[in-house]
Design a protein around this motif. Sequence first.
Motif, PDB file in Angstrom:
ATOM      1  N   THR A  18      32.691 -36.492 -10.825  1.00  0.00           N
ATOM      2  CA  THR A  18      32.794 -37.799 -10.203  1.00  0.00           C
ATOM      3  C   THR A  18      31.503 -38.156  -9.474  1.00  0.00           C
ATOM      4  O   THR A  18      30.992 -39.252  -9.588  1.00  0.00           O
ATOM      5  CB  THR A  18      33.970 -37.835  -9.204  1.00  0.00           C
ATOM      6  OG1 THR A  18      35.144 -37.464  -9.907  1.00  0.00           O
ATOM      7  CG2 THR A  18      34.152 -39.200  -8.606  1.00  0.00           C
ATOM      8  N   GLN A  21      28.140 -39.255 -11.529  1.00  0.00           N
ATOM      9  CA  GLN A  21      28.051 -40.468 -12.321  1.00  0.00           C
ATOM     10  C   GLN A  21      28.277 -41.691 -11.450  1.00  0.00           C
ATOM     11  O   GLN A  21      29.371 -41.930 -10.984  1.00  0.00           O
ATOM     12  CB  GLN A  21      29.105 -40.409 -13.421  1.00  0.00           C
ATOM     13  CG  GLN A  21      28.727 -41.119 -14.646  1.00  0.00           C
ATOM     14  CD  GLN A  21      29.645 -40.728 -15.776  1.00  0.00           C
ATOM     15  OE1 GLN A  21      30.741 -40.265 -15.578  1.00  0.00           O
ATOM     16  NE2 GLN A  21      29.189 -40.929 -16.962  1.00  0.00           N
ATOM     17  N   ALA A  23      27.471 -44.968 -12.389  1.00  0.00           N
ATOM     18  CA  ALA A  23      27.863 -46.132 -13.188  1.00  0.00           C
ATOM     19  C   ALA A  23      29.321 -46.020 -13.624  1.00  0.00           C
ATOM     20  O   ALA A  23      29.907 -44.949 -13.642  1.00  0.00           O
ATOM     21  CB  ALA A  23      26.972 -46.255 -14.415  1.00  0.00           C
ATOM     22  N   GLU A  24      29.870 -47.161 -13.995  1.00  0.00           N
ATOM     23  CA  GLU A  24      31.237 -47.199 -14.518  1.00  0.00           C
ATOM     24  C   GLU A  24      31.174 -47.360 -16.038  1.00  0.00           C
ATOM     25  O   GLU A  24      30.460 -48.220 -16.546  1.00  0.00           O
ATOM     26  CB  GLU A  24      31.985 -48.377 -13.907  1.00  0.00           C
ATOM     27  CG  GLU A  24      33.393 -48.532 -14.421  1.00  0.00           C
ATOM     28  CD  GLU A  24      34.095 -49.748 -13.844  1.00  0.00           C
ATOM     29  OE1 GLU A  24      35.181 -50.065 -14.363  1.00  0.00           O
ATOM     30  OE2 GLU A  24      33.573 -50.386 -12.911  1.00  0.00           O
ATOM     31  N   PHE A  25      31.931 -46.542 -16.758  1.00  0.00           N
ATOM     32  CA  PHE A  25      31.980 -46.606 -18.219  1.00  0.00           C
ATOM     33  C   PHE A  25      33.323 -47.184 -18.640  1.00  0.00           C
ATOM     34  O   PHE A  25      34.369 -46.753 -18.155  1.00  0.00           O
ATOM     35  CB  PHE A  25      31.793 -45.211 -18.831  1.00  0.00           C
ATOM     36  CG  PHE A  25      30.394 -44.700 -18.731  1.00  0.00           C
ATOM     37  CD1 PHE A  25      29.541 -44.743 -19.822  1.00  0.00           C
ATOM     38  CD2 PHE A  25      29.903 -44.195 -17.533  1.00  0.00           C
ATOM     39  CE1 PHE A  25      28.238 -44.287 -19.731  1.00  0.00           C
ATOM     40  CE2 PHE A  25      28.600 -43.739 -17.427  1.00  0.00           C
ATOM     41  CZ  PHE A  25      27.766 -43.781 -18.525  1.00  0.00           C
ATOM     42  N   ARG A  26      33.266 -48.169 -19.560  1.00  0.00           N
ATOM     43  CA  ARG A  26      34.487 -48.809 -20.075  1.00  0.00           C
ATOM     44  C   ARG A  26      34.348 -49.034 -21.571  1.00  0.00           C
ATOM     45  O   ARG A  26      33.243 -49.240 -22.075  1.00  0.00           O
ATOM     46  CB  ARG A  26      34.683 -50.192 -19.460  1.00  0.00           C
ATOM     47  CG  ARG A  26      34.819 -50.269 -17.992  1.00  0.00           C
ATOM     48  CD  ARG A  26      35.057 -51.722 -17.631  1.00  0.00           C
ATOM     49  NE  ARG A  26      35.023 -51.933 -16.203  1.00  0.00           N
ATOM     50  CZ  ARG A  26      35.100 -53.124 -15.644  1.00  0.00           C
ATOM     51  NH1 ARG A  26      35.197 -54.204 -16.390  1.00  0.00           N
ATOM     52  NH2 ARG A  26      35.065 -53.251 -14.344  1.00  0.00           N
ATOM     53  N   GLU A  41      26.910 -58.946 -12.499  1.00  0.00           N
ATOM     54  CA  GLU A  41      26.773 -57.494 -12.491  1.00  0.00           C
ATOM     55  C   GLU A  41      25.739 -57.017 -13.509  1.00  0.00           C
ATOM     56  O   GLU A  41      25.553 -57.650 -14.550  1.00  0.00           O
ATOM     57  CB  GLU A  41      28.118 -56.831 -12.805  1.00  0.00           C
ATOM     58  CG  GLU A  41      29.163 -57.052 -11.744  1.00  0.00           C
ATOM     59  CD  GLU A  41      30.480 -56.396 -12.079  1.00  0.00           C
ATOM     60  OE1 GLU A  41      30.523 -55.507 -12.960  1.00  0.00           O
ATOM     61  OE2 GLU A  41      31.488 -56.768 -11.448  1.00  0.00           O
ATOM     62  N   ASN A  63      23.773 -40.648 -19.103  1.00  0.00           N
ATOM     63  CA  ASN A  63      24.530 -39.939 -18.070  1.00  0.00           C
ATOM     64  C   ASN A  63      23.613 -39.354 -16.997  1.00  0.00           C
ATOM     65  O   ASN A  63      23.937 -39.399 -15.813  1.00  0.00           O
ATOM     66  CB  ASN A  63      25.392 -38.836 -18.678  1.00  0.00           C
ATOM     67  CG  ASN A  63      26.614 -39.375 -19.368  1.00  0.00           C
ATOM     68  OD1 ASN A  63      27.034 -40.503 -19.160  1.00  0.00           O
ATOM     69  ND2 ASN A  63      27.210 -38.558 -20.219  1.00  0.00           N
ATOM     70  N   ASP A  72      24.817 -47.503  -9.201  1.00  0.00           N
ATOM     71  CA  ASP A  72      26.231 -47.480  -8.831  1.00  0.00           C
ATOM     72  C   ASP A  72      26.974 -48.771  -9.182  1.00  0.00           C
ATOM     73  O   ASP A  72      28.188 -48.775  -9.275  1.00  0.00           O
ATOM     74  CB  ASP A  72      26.412 -47.133  -7.354  1.00  0.00           C
ATOM     75  CG  ASP A  72      25.828 -48.166  -6.411  1.00  0.00           C
ATOM     76  OD1 ASP A  72      25.035 -49.020  -6.860  1.00  0.00           O
ATOM     77  OD2 ASP A  72      26.145 -48.099  -5.211  1.00  0.00           O
ATOM     78  N   LYS A  73      26.268 -49.849  -9.429  1.00  0.00           N
ATOM     79  CA  LYS A  73      26.925 -51.105  -9.807  1.00  0.00           C
ATOM     80  C   LYS A  73      26.855 -51.379 -11.309  1.00  0.00           C
ATOM     81  O   LYS A  73      27.439 -52.336 -11.802  1.00  0.00           O
ATOM     82  CB  LYS A  73      26.319 -52.260  -9.030  1.00  0.00           C
ATOM     83  CG  LYS A  73      26.567 -52.129  -7.531  1.00  0.00           C
ATOM     84  CD  LYS A  73      26.344 -53.416  -6.818  1.00  0.00           C
ATOM     85  CE  LYS A  73      26.532 -53.381  -5.340  1.00  0.00           C
ATOM     86  NZ  LYS A  73      27.174 -52.300  -4.703  1.00  0.00           N
ATOM     87  N   VAL A  75      27.684 -51.373 -15.096  1.00  0.00           N
ATOM     88  CA  VAL A  75      28.868 -51.204 -15.932  1.00  0.00           C
ATOM     89  C   VAL A  75      28.378 -50.981 -17.357  1.00  0.00           C
ATOM     90  O   VAL A  75      27.629 -51.797 -17.898  1.00  0.00           O
ATOM     91  CB  VAL A  75      29.801 -52.433 -15.881  1.00  0.00           C
ATOM     92  CG1 VAL A  75      31.022 -52.220 -16.764  1.00  0.00           C
ATOM     93  CG2 VAL A  75      30.216 -52.735 -14.440  1.00  0.00           C
TER      94      VAL A  75
END
Length: 129
Positions: A18, A21, A23-26, A41, A63, A72-73, A75
């Motif tokens: 946690t 990483q 960034a957010e991965f979707r 964003e 990664n 951190d922002k 996506v």
Amino acid sequence: MNIFRPAAVLSTAMLLSTAAQAAEFREFDTAAFASAQAAGEPVLVDVRAWWCPVCASQRHTINKIVAAPAYDKLVVFELNYDRQKSELRRFSVSRQGTLIAFKGATETGRIIFQTDPGKIQTLLKSAVQ
């Protein structure tokens, strides 16, 4: 004496993954992508195929880079090369291993089939600066 503690090892591994990483991965979703862009964003569209070694190399580099707080922002939307053909046409993508950076609705750059860490980092920076 049993020194192996699976629960402790698991919770430590989860904390490390946690924290490593930012960034957010979707999975790519048109509505979520539009929402992220409308909110201004930083976004990366990662056109991937499970069977592509270049894609795997890119993911490894991404990664590492996005572990830094500066991302951190960010996506990262993973666009499936094999299944999301209409989205490929939307972005004018002809092959897997394509990375497209956006700052809000503005495309800030793209690279195709490139694994050079410096070039990937420059692309990611273009979205977050």
